[in-house]
Design a protein around this motif. Sequence first.
Motif, PDB file in Angstrom:
ATOM      1  N   MET A   1       0.848  -1.201   0.000  1.00 51.12           N
ATOM      2  CA  MET A   1       0.000   0.000   0.000  1.00 51.12           C
ATOM      3  C   MET A   1       0.883   1.250   0.000  1.00 51.12           C
ATOM      4  O   MET A   1       1.759   1.375   0.852  1.00 51.12           O
ATOM      5  CB  MET A   1      -0.885  -0.007   1.270  1.00 51.12           C
ATOM      6  N   PRO A   2       0.650   2.177  -0.945  1.00 48.58           N
ATOM      7  CA  PRO A   2       1.461   3.416  -0.943  1.00 48.58           C
ATOM      8  C   PRO A   2       1.283   4.177   0.369  1.00 48.58           C
ATOM      9  O   PRO A   2       0.208   4.134   0.988  1.00 48.58           O
ATOM     10  CB  PRO A   2       0.888   4.219  -2.121  1.00 48.58           C
ATOM     11  N   ASP A   3       2.332   4.893   0.757  1.00 49.08           N
ATOM     12  CA  ASP A   3       2.309   5.637   2.024  1.00 49.08           C
ATOM     13  C   ASP A   3       1.142   6.621   2.084  1.00 49.08           C
ATOM     14  O   ASP A   3       0.509   6.795   3.123  1.00 49.08           O
ATOM     15  CB  ASP A   3       3.629   6.408   2.206  1.00 49.08           C
ATOM     16  N   TYR A   4       0.873   7.278   0.952  1.00 49.08           N
ATOM     17  CA  TYR A   4      -0.200   8.287   0.960  1.00 49.08           C
ATOM     18  C   TYR A   4      -1.585   7.656   1.125  1.00 49.08           C
ATOM     19  O   TYR A   4      -2.468   8.251   1.732  1.00 49.08           O
ATOM     20  CB  TYR A   4      -0.133   9.185  -0.287  1.00 49.08           C
ATOM     21  N   VAL A   5      -1.753   6.438   0.613  1.00 45.68           N
ATOM     22  CA  VAL A   5      -3.042   5.740   0.809  1.00 45.68           C
ATOM     23  C   VAL A   5      -3.208   5.389   2.291  1.00 45.68           C
ATOM     24  O   VAL A   5      -4.275   5.590   2.878  1.00 45.68           O
ATOM     25  CB  VAL A   5      -3.131   4.457  -0.061  1.00 45.68           C
ATOM     26  N   LEU A   6      -2.127   4.918   2.895  1.00 44.28           N
ATOM     27  CA  LEU A   6      -2.163   4.592   4.325  1.00 44.28           C
ATOM     28  C   LEU A   6      -2.466   5.841   5.153  1.00 44.28           C
ATOM     29  O   LEU A   6      -3.299   5.806   6.077  1.00 44.28           O
ATOM     30  CB  LEU A   6      -0.811   3.993   4.751  1.00 44.28           C
ATOM     31  N   ALA A   7      -1.818   6.960   4.795  1.00 45.81           N
ATOM     32  CA  ALA A   7      -2.040   8.221   5.518  1.00 45.81           C
ATOM     33  C   ALA A   7      -3.512   8.626   5.441  1.00 45.81           C
ATOM     34  O   ALA A   7      -4.118   9.027   6.442  1.00 45.81           O
ATOM     35  CB  ALA A   7      -1.160   9.332   4.929  1.00 45.81           C
ATOM     36  N   PHE A   8      -4.096   8.495   4.250  1.00 50.77           N
ATOM     37  CA  PHE A   8      -5.503   8.856   4.049  1.00 50.77           C
ATOM     38  C   PHE A   8      -6.426   7.953   4.852  1.00 50.77           C
ATOM     39  O   PHE A   8      -7.322   8.415   5.559  1.00 50.77           O
ATOM     40  CB  PHE A   8      -5.842   8.766   2.554  1.00 50.77           C
ATOM     41  N   VAL A   9      -6.187   6.637   4.769  1.00 44.83           N
ATOM     42  CA  VAL A   9      -7.058   5.659   5.436  1.00 44.83           C
ATOM     43  C   VAL A   9      -7.013   5.825   6.956  1.00 44.83           C
ATOM     44  O   VAL A   9      -8.051   5.812   7.624  1.00 44.83           O
ATOM     45  CB  VAL A   9      -6.664   4.217   5.027  1.00 44.83           C
ATOM     46  N   ILE A  10      -5.810   5.996   7.515  1.00 43.38           N
ATOM     47  CA  ILE A  10      -5.694   6.164   8.979  1.00 43.38           C
ATOM     48  C   ILE A  10      -6.419   7.432   9.421  1.00 43.38           C
ATOM     49  O   ILE A  10      -7.206   7.420  10.373  1.00 43.38           O
ATOM     50  CB  ILE A  10      -4.211   6.215   9.427  1.00 43.38           C
ATOM     51  N   ALA A  11      -6.175   8.544   8.709  1.00 44.08           N
ATOM     52  CA  ALA A  11      -6.795   9.819   9.099  1.00 44.08           C
ATOM     53  C   ALA A  11      -8.320   9.731   9.016  1.00 44.08           C
ATOM     54  O   ALA A  11      -9.025  10.161   9.938  1.00 44.08           O
ATOM     55  CB  ALA A  11      -6.278  10.945   8.212  1.00 44.08           C
ATOM     56  N   ALA A  12      -8.841   9.162   7.920  1.00 45.02           N
ATOM     57  CA  ALA A  12     -10.297   9.055   7.757  1.00 45.02           C
ATOM     58  C   ALA A  12     -10.882   8.132   8.828  1.00 45.02           C
ATOM     59  O   ALA A  12     -11.919   8.442   9.442  1.00 45.02           O
ATOM     60  CB  ALA A  12     -10.630   8.534   6.358  1.00 45.02           C
ATOM     61  N   GLY A  13     -10.196   7.010   9.081  1.00 49.53           N
ATOM     62  CA  GLY A  13     -10.677   6.050  10.078  1.00 49.53           C
ATOM     63  C   GLY A  13     -10.705   6.636  11.479  1.00 49.53           C
ATOM     64  O   GLY A  13     -11.700   6.487  12.213  1.00 49.53           O
ATOM     65  N   VAL A  14      -9.623   7.334  11.860  1.00 55.53           N
ATOM     66  CA  VAL A  14      -9.568   7.927  13.205  1.00 55.53           C
ATOM     67  C   VAL A  14     -10.623   9.026  13.350  1.00 55.53           C
ATOM     68  O   VAL A  14     -11.289   9.140  14.387  1.00 55.53           O
ATOM     69  CB  VAL A  14      -8.153   8.474  13.517  1.00 55.53           C
ATOM     70  N   ALA A  15     -10.811   9.840  12.292  1.00 56.21           N
ATOM     71  CA  ALA A  15     -11.834  10.894  12.344  1.00 56.21           C
ATOM     72  C   ALA A  15     -13.222  10.284  12.566  1.00 56.21           C
ATOM     73  O   ALA A  15     -14.019  10.789  13.370  1.00 56.21           O
ATOM     74  CB  ALA A  15     -11.809  11.726  11.062  1.00 56.21           C
ATOM     75  N   LEU A  16     -13.504   9.205  11.870  1.00 56.42           N
ATOM     76  CA  LEU A  16     -14.804   8.521  12.030  1.00 56.42           C
ATOM     77  C   LEU A  16     -14.977   7.971  13.440  1.00 56.42           C
ATOM     78  O   LEU A  16     -16.067   8.017  14.013  1.00 56.42           O
ATOM     79  CB  LEU A  16     -14.924   7.372  11.017  1.00 56.42           C
ATOM     80  N   LEU A  17     -13.866   7.481  14.023  1.00 63.07           N
ATOM     81  CA  LEU A  17     -13.926   6.873  15.356  1.00 63.07           C
ATOM     82  C   LEU A  17     -13.994   7.893  16.488  1.00 63.07           C
ATOM     83  O   LEU A  17     -14.730   7.705  17.458  1.00 63.07           O
ATOM     84  CB  LEU A  17     -12.701   5.962  15.571  1.00 63.07           C
ATOM     85  N   VAL A  18     -13.222   8.991  16.366  1.00 60.67           N
ATOM     86  CA  VAL A  18     -13.133   9.909  17.522  1.00 60.67           C
ATOM     87  C   VAL A  18     -14.194  11.005  17.533  1.00 60.67           C
ATOM     88  O   VAL A  18     -14.495  11.556  18.595  1.00 60.67           O
ATOM     89  CB  VAL A  18     -11.731  10.574  17.648  1.00 60.67           C
ATOM     90  N   THR A  19     -14.769  11.320  16.374  1.00 61.32           N
ATOM     91  CA  THR A  19     -15.719  12.444  16.338  1.00 61.32           C
ATOM     92  C   THR A  19     -16.935  12.246  17.248  1.00 61.32           C
ATOM     93  O   THR A  19     -17.359  13.208  17.911  1.00 61.32           O
ATOM     94  CB  THR A  19     -16.130  12.779  14.883  1.00 61.32           C
ATOM     95  N   PRO A  20     -17.516  11.027  17.346  1.00 58.55           N
ATOM     96  CA  PRO A  20     -18.619  10.854  18.314  1.00 58.55           C
ATOM     97  C   PRO A  20     -18.190  11.209  19.741  1.00 58.55           C
ATOM     98  O   PRO A  20     -18.972  11.786  20.511  1.00 58.55           O
ATOM     99  CB  PRO A  20     -18.971   9.371  18.193  1.00 58.55           C
ATOM    100  N   GLY A  21     -16.935  10.896  20.090  1.00 57.19           N
ATOM    101  CA  GLY A  21     -16.410  11.250  21.407  1.00 57.19           C
ATOM    102  C   GLY A  21     -16.298  12.757  21.575  1.00 57.19           C
ATOM    103  O   GLY A  21     -16.574  13.305  22.651  1.00 57.19           O
ATOM    104  N   VAL A  22     -15.915  13.442  20.485  1.00 59.38           N
ATOM    105  CA  VAL A  22     -15.810  14.908  20.514  1.00 59.38           C
ATOM    106  C   VAL A  22     -17.209  15.524  20.681  1.00 59.38           C
ATOM    107  O   VAL A  22     -17.384  16.505  21.411  1.00 59.38           O
ATOM    108  CB  VAL A  22     -15.115  15.434  19.232  1.00 59.38           C
ATOM    109  N   ILE A  23     -18.209  14.928  20.013  1.00 55.28           N
ATOM    110  CA  ILE A  23     -19.603  15.409  20.156  1.00 55.28           C
ATOM    111  C   ILE A  23     -20.034  15.299  21.623  1.00 55.28           C
ATOM    112  O   ILE A  23     -20.598  16.240  22.198  1.00 55.28           O
ATOM    113  CB  ILE A  23     -20.560  14.597  19.240  1.00 55.28           C
TER     114      ILE A  23
END
Length: 350
Positions: A1-23
């Motif tokens: 997996m290219p580094d930039y794909v990994l960077a995108f996937v991790i960032a999108a995944g963490v945003a999806l996971l932590v935002t309910p906690g931020v709410i």
Amino acid sequence: MPDYVLAFVIAAGVALLVTPGVIFLAKKTGAMDAPDARKVHKRPVPRIGGLGIYLAFLASMLVVLSYVPIDPEVSFELEGLMVGGTLIVALGLVDDYTNLPAKVKLVGQIIAAAVLVIGFDVRIDFITDPFGDYLFLEWLAIPATLFWIVGLTNTVNLIDGLDGLAAGVATIASVTIFLVALQQGIMFVAVFTAAIAGAALGFLYYNFNPARIFMGDSGSMFLGYMLAGISVIGAVKSAATIALIVPILALGLPILDTTFAIVRRYRGGVPIFKPDKGHLHHRLLDLGFTQRQAVLLMYVISALLGLSAVALTEVSGQFAILIVCVVVAVVLFGAKKIGIFHMKDSVHEH
């Protein structure tokens, strides 16, 4: 997996996971955006979403940069961008809770920009014209770079007026800069912008109309600051004519909207910092668009500007000038048609 794909996937995944906690955190701590006569939304909405975007981006960078080999000088500059970005998020959070005066916020933005420009030596030392000649900025380098960073920080901040608007526009701008970085082989910029795009897109899931959370100043200023900073670092490395035109076009919509607001307020004899309800998104609502329709139309405009930015990198300097002139002419014609240069009642945002 290219580094930039990994960077995108991790960032999108963490945003999806932590935002309910931020709410949840926003509701518990009273970080709520209450409706009033000057706003579009009708009920209190949590407004520290920038915290989720920041954490997602940080997680992505910490993972990817831990094993991607990066030139020490670039690594130092990226550290500066992270330090400055952290400061801007902190400033934004204070503002989201307390509504800081505009001038205090501006001083904070200048300090965060100065950390990067003076503390970490990130600056626009020269620009190239379309004919390939270098223009060295010399003593203007520091003020010009400070103006660039503070300016872009504010443009994204000012366009954050409808559900999902700033997050979507920032995603499109990030993808535009990412594509150009990929095209030119500047991999660290590609990884960085992929992480910004992932964080903003993951957050957009909760922010699209009807929004469950707003990004607040903590989010909009962070996205503007990071895109401004990475484009300076990338521009220095590529030394290409189009290096700074690309982010200008990629963020063309918020830049133009801010420029129109300054012109409008100046012509109307209103202080430049005074909010009004004459932004592009307000005009579209007045024309009968729903929030979703207005936001989607503005995504399309941003995407077209982004595509023209990518096209610039494939053509000669003279043809690039022609593309920019056509884009500007079309935008000015459209802006005049919907009366964006004229003052309306002094009201504002969400």
